[in-house]
Design a protein around this motif. Sequence first.
Motif, PDB file in Angstrom:
ATOM      1  N   MET A 105      38.410  30.362 -32.518  1.00  0.00           N
ATOM      2  CA  MET A 105      37.465  29.536 -31.750  1.00  0.00           C
ATOM      3  C   MET A 105      36.179  30.321 -31.537  1.00  0.00           C
ATOM      4  O   MET A 105      36.206  31.557 -31.480  1.00  0.00           O
ATOM      5  N   PRO A 106      35.037  29.635 -31.441  1.00  0.00           N
ATOM      6  CA  PRO A 106      33.776  30.355 -31.212  1.00  0.00           C
ATOM      7  C   PRO A 106      33.815  31.060 -29.856  1.00  0.00           C
ATOM      8  O   PRO A 106      34.432  30.557 -28.913  1.00  0.00           O
ATOM      9  N   ASP A 107      33.152  32.211 -29.782  1.00  0.00           N
ATOM     10  CA  ASP A 107      33.101  32.953 -28.521  1.00  0.00           C
ATOM     11  C   ASP A 107      32.578  32.108 -27.371  1.00  0.00           C
ATOM     12  O   ASP A 107      33.069  32.188 -26.249  1.00  0.00           O
ATOM     13  N   ALA A 108      31.565  31.293 -27.671  1.00  0.00           N
ATOM     14  CA  ALA A 108      30.944  30.504 -26.602  1.00  0.00           C
ATOM     15  C   ALA A 108      31.926  29.465 -26.056  1.00  0.00           C
ATOM     16  O   ALA A 108      31.926  29.160 -24.862  1.00  0.00           O
ATOM     17  N   TYR A 109      32.788  28.934 -26.927  1.00  0.00           N
ATOM     18  CA  TYR A 109      33.817  27.973 -26.502  1.00  0.00           C
ATOM     19  C   TYR A 109      34.797  28.672 -25.559  1.00  0.00           C
ATOM     20  O   TYR A 109      35.119  28.177 -24.484  1.00  0.00           O
ATOM     21  N   ARG A 110      35.227  29.864 -25.984  1.00  0.00           N
ATOM     22  CA  ARG A 110      36.164  30.639 -25.162  1.00  0.00           C
ATOM     23  C   ARG A 110      35.539  30.939 -23.803  1.00  0.00           C
ATOM     24  O   ARG A 110      36.167  30.755 -22.760  1.00  0.00           O
ATOM     25  N   LYS A 111      34.288  31.389 -23.822  1.00  0.00           N
ATOM     26  CA  LYS A 111      33.600  31.751 -22.569  1.00  0.00           C
ATOM     27  C   LYS A 111      33.450  30.547 -21.647  1.00  0.00           C
ATOM     28  O   LYS A 111      33.650  30.639 -20.436  1.00  0.00           O
ATOM     29  N   THR A 112      33.054  29.430 -22.229  1.00  0.00           N
ATOM     30  CA  THR A 112      32.886  28.208 -21.427  1.00  0.00           C
ATOM     31  C   THR A 112      34.206  27.819 -20.773  1.00  0.00           C
ATOM     32  O   THR A 112      34.250  27.472 -19.590  1.00  0.00           O
ATOM     33  N   LEU A 113      35.288  27.907 -21.562  1.00  0.00           N
ATOM     34  CA  LEU A 113      36.597  27.544 -21.008  1.00  0.00           C
ATOM     35  C   LEU A 113      37.020  28.495 -19.896  1.00  0.00           C
ATOM     36  O   LEU A 113      37.497  28.050 -18.845  1.00  0.00           O
ATOM     37  N   VAL A 114      36.832  29.790 -20.119  1.00  0.00           N
ATOM     38  CA  VAL A 114      37.236  30.756 -19.091  1.00  0.00           C
ATOM     39  C   VAL A 114      36.466  30.469 -17.803  1.00  0.00           C
ATOM     40  O   VAL A 114      37.036  30.456 -16.705  1.00  0.00           O
ATOM     41  N   ARG A 115      35.164  30.185 -17.948  1.00  0.00           N
ATOM     42  CA  ARG A 115      34.351  29.923 -16.767  1.00  0.00           C
ATOM     43  C   ARG A 115      34.841  28.647 -16.058  1.00  0.00           C
ATOM     44  O   ARG A 115      35.114  28.645 -14.861  1.00  0.00           O
ATOM     45  N   GLN A 116      34.990  27.574 -16.824  1.00  0.00           N
ATOM     46  CA  GLN A 116      35.351  26.293 -16.217  1.00  0.00           C
ATOM     47  C   GLN A 116      36.779  26.312 -15.648  1.00  0.00           C
ATOM     48  O   GLN A 116      37.026  25.862 -14.537  1.00  0.00           O
ATOM     49  N   MET A 117      37.716  26.845 -16.428  1.00  0.00           N
ATOM     50  CA  MET A 117      39.117  26.821 -15.985  1.00  0.00           C
ATOM     51  C   MET A 117      39.343  27.750 -14.800  1.00  0.00           C
ATOM     52  O   MET A 117      40.078  27.425 -13.874  1.00  0.00           O
ATOM     53  N   SER A 118      38.704  28.927 -14.816  1.00  0.00           N
ATOM     54  CA  SER A 118      38.925  29.845 -13.698  1.00  0.00           C
ATOM     55  C   SER A 118      38.238  29.298 -12.442  1.00  0.00           C
ATOM     56  O   SER A 118      38.773  29.385 -11.343  1.00  0.00           O
ATOM     57  N   GLN A 119      37.086  28.677 -12.629  1.00  0.00           N
ATOM     58  CA  GLN A 119      36.400  28.053 -11.490  1.00  0.00           C
ATOM     59  C   GLN A 119      37.287  26.967 -10.891  1.00  0.00           C
ATOM     60  O   GLN A 119      37.389  26.816  -9.674  1.00  0.00           O
ATOM     61  N   HIS A 120      37.953  26.240 -11.757  1.00  0.00           N
ATOM     62  CA  HIS A 120      38.869  25.187 -11.322  1.00  0.00           C
ATOM     63  C   HIS A 120      40.069  25.803 -10.575  1.00  0.00           C
ATOM     64  O   HIS A 120      40.458  25.337  -9.498  1.00  0.00           O
ATOM     65  N   ALA A 121      40.624  26.896 -11.134  1.00  0.00           N
ATOM     66  CA  ALA A 121      41.750  27.569 -10.482  1.00  0.00           C
ATOM     67  C   ALA A 121      41.334  28.101  -9.105  1.00  0.00           C
ATOM     68  O   ALA A 121      42.034  27.890  -8.104  1.00  0.00           O
ATOM     69  N   HIS A 122      40.172  28.746  -9.060  1.00  0.00           N
ATOM     70  CA  HIS A 122      39.686  29.276  -7.779  1.00  0.00           C
ATOM     71  C   HIS A 122      39.530  28.139  -6.763  1.00  0.00           C
ATOM     72  O   HIS A 122      39.816  28.303  -5.582  1.00  0.00           O
ATOM     73  N   SER A 123      39.065  26.984  -7.226  1.00  0.00           N
ATOM     74  CA  SER A 123      38.851  25.856  -6.317  1.00  0.00           C
ATOM     75  C   SER A 123      40.169  25.389  -5.702  1.00  0.00           C
ATOM     76  O   SER A 123      40.223  25.035  -4.523  1.00  0.00           O
ATOM     77  N   GLU A 124      41.225  25.384  -6.517  1.00  0.00           N
ATOM     78  CA  GLU A 124      42.533  24.989  -5.987  1.00  0.00           C
ATOM     79  C   GLU A 124      42.968  25.973  -4.895  1.00  0.00           C
ATOM     80  O   GLU A 124      43.475  25.576  -3.842  1.00  0.00           O
ATOM     81  N   ILE A 125      42.758  27.260  -5.152  1.00  0.00           N
ATOM     82  CA  ILE A 125      43.233  28.282  -4.218  1.00  0.00           C
ATOM     83  C   ILE A 125      42.380  28.278  -2.936  1.00  0.00           C
ATOM     84  O   ILE A 125      42.916  28.247  -1.824  1.00  0.00           O
ATOM     85  N   VAL A 126      41.065  28.280  -3.099  1.00  0.00           N
ATOM     86  CA  VAL A 126      40.201  28.266  -1.910  1.00  0.00           C
ATOM     87  C   VAL A 126      40.361  26.922  -1.180  1.00  0.00           C
ATOM     88  O   VAL A 126      40.287  26.857   0.046  1.00  0.00           O
ATOM     89  N   GLY A 127      40.639  25.878  -1.950  1.00  0.00           N
ATOM     90  CA  GLY A 127      40.797  24.542  -1.369  1.00  0.00           C
ATOM     91  C   GLY A 127      41.965  24.435  -0.397  1.00  0.00           C
ATOM     92  O   GLY A 127      42.053  23.475   0.377  1.00  0.00           O
ATOM     93  N   MET A 128      42.864  25.398  -0.431  1.00  0.00           N
ATOM     94  CA  MET A 128      43.972  25.378   0.533  1.00  0.00           C
ATOM     95  C   MET A 128      43.476  25.683   1.942  1.00  0.00           C
ATOM     96  O   MET A 128      44.093  25.272   2.922  1.00  0.00           O
ATOM     97  N   LEU A 129      42.366  26.442   2.037  1.00  0.00           N
ATOM     98  CA  LEU A 129      41.960  26.957   3.352  1.00  0.00           C
ATOM     99  C   LEU A 129      41.527  25.873   4.343  1.00  0.00           C
ATOM    100  O   LEU A 129      41.987  25.864   5.483  1.00  0.00           O
ATOM    101  N   PRO A 130      40.619  24.950   3.941  1.00  0.00           N
ATOM    102  CA  PRO A 130      40.176  23.950   4.911  1.00  0.00           C
ATOM    103  C   PRO A 130      41.327  23.090   5.434  1.00  0.00           C
ATOM    104  O   PRO A 130      41.310  22.672   6.598  1.00  0.00           O
ATOM    105  N   GLU A 131      42.322  22.847   4.599  1.00  0.00           N
ATOM    106  CA  GLU A 131      43.438  22.001   5.033  1.00  0.00           C
ATOM    107  C   GLU A 131      44.461  22.787   5.833  1.00  0.00           C
ATOM    108  O   GLU A 131      45.056  22.280   6.781  1.00  0.00           O
ATOM    109  N   ALA A 132      44.672  24.045   5.426  1.00  0.00           N
ATOM    110  CA  ALA A 132      45.619  24.883   6.158  1.00  0.00           C
ATOM    111  C   ALA A 132      45.209  24.968   7.631  1.00  0.00           C
ATOM    112  O   ALA A 132      46.052  25.093   8.522  1.00  0.00           O
TER     113      ALA A 132
END
Lengths: 316, 94
Positions: free
Chosen positions: A26-53
């Motif tokens: 896969m092109p490097d830029a594709y990999r980079k875009t995915l890492v950025r988007q997917m990790s941002q999404h993962a972080h959102s799930e984890i940080v998203g626990m705080l306001p509800e907790a």
Amino acid sequence: MSVQDLEKIFQDKIDADIRIEPKDWMPDAYRKTLVRQMSQHAHSEIVGMLPEANWITRAPTLRRKATLIAKVQDEAGHGLYLYSATETLGTGRDELLEQLHTGKAKYSSIFNYPTLTWADMGAIGWLVDGAAIMNQVPLCRASYGPYARAMVRICKEESFHQRQGFEILLTLSRGSEAQRRMCQDAINRWWWPSVMMFGPNDDASPNSAQSMQWKIKRFSNDELRQKFVDVSAEQVKILGMTLPDPDLVWNEDKQHYDFGAIDWDEFWNVIKGNGPCNKERLEARVKAHEDGAWVREAAMAYAEKVSRNSVKKEIA
Amino acid sequence: MSNQWPLWEIFIRSKQGLDHKHAGSLHAADAEMAIENARDVYTRRMEGVSIWVVESKHIHASNPDEAASFYDPANDKVYRHPTFYDLPDELKHM
């Protein structure tokens, strides 16, 4: 094979809706875009626990409390699915967490707003999860296999989140005058940040075209936002409440709702770290990680001890 | 000393985009042989586009005898399902 050839094979696969898997070129830029988007999404799930907790200990009934715990548990799980999927791209968990903790990686801005009343649990479920689902359903067909499969699981589990939120608001909307006011107030505060969750307008979103070509994205920010507004504008009637937008009006020609201008200054300001809770959220994450260090170390030390003992036994 | 080749668990992805699913097991001297044998045993009719092999000794499994207590925590949590929530029929797109 030249890079051009590889790129052609890659894009042909994408155009034919064949999923890209971790071992595929896969092109490097594709990999980079995915890492950025997917990790941002993962972080959102984890940080998203705080306001509800924040409301678990103060949920009004046992039923609501059990539900809220289940929802927050799901979010932890969703974060894990997404971190694991991101790791298939060659970026380790430590590195991903480091990026979150140092502020290098972002998470969804919506979680930088405070949860002031119980009605916020309803508004988050209905609006914030509603907006998230609108974004996530097309991601089940994203071109990267591990991401798409993680999203299928997430969407399946997510379906109760929105319903429980709406049920909370429905109950308040049928309650006392004070409860109805609390319901409307929560909608007023969560509406615009939810509308902003879809990201900048299409003409201000330079990476969107590339992501669409790679089929990481299937719909533009504005398309998804419009869909969210259309659906929510109808749903709010069942609550007997209103959305805080005087320009919201059905447009018979377009067969869509028109809506008012978005305050992008606020959006960028919160992303830059100046939202009401940015500092608090990040500090809570870093503290949880640091306070948990001894547990991770102890588990590892125990596993090593057990494996040493079993080797000794084999030798004996 | 046994000359038995180690046992391998075979996982096959039937189609691009789907998960690898457990297909069965076979004996092989090393990973390469396991992959080739898996191809011959499990994909003779084009059942797969990708094969994973894992030596069986590396698989740790839950104990079926303890299933009742092991899965007990999820038993009484119907509120994890969307149908648990009581909403009016006129509510659309949710």
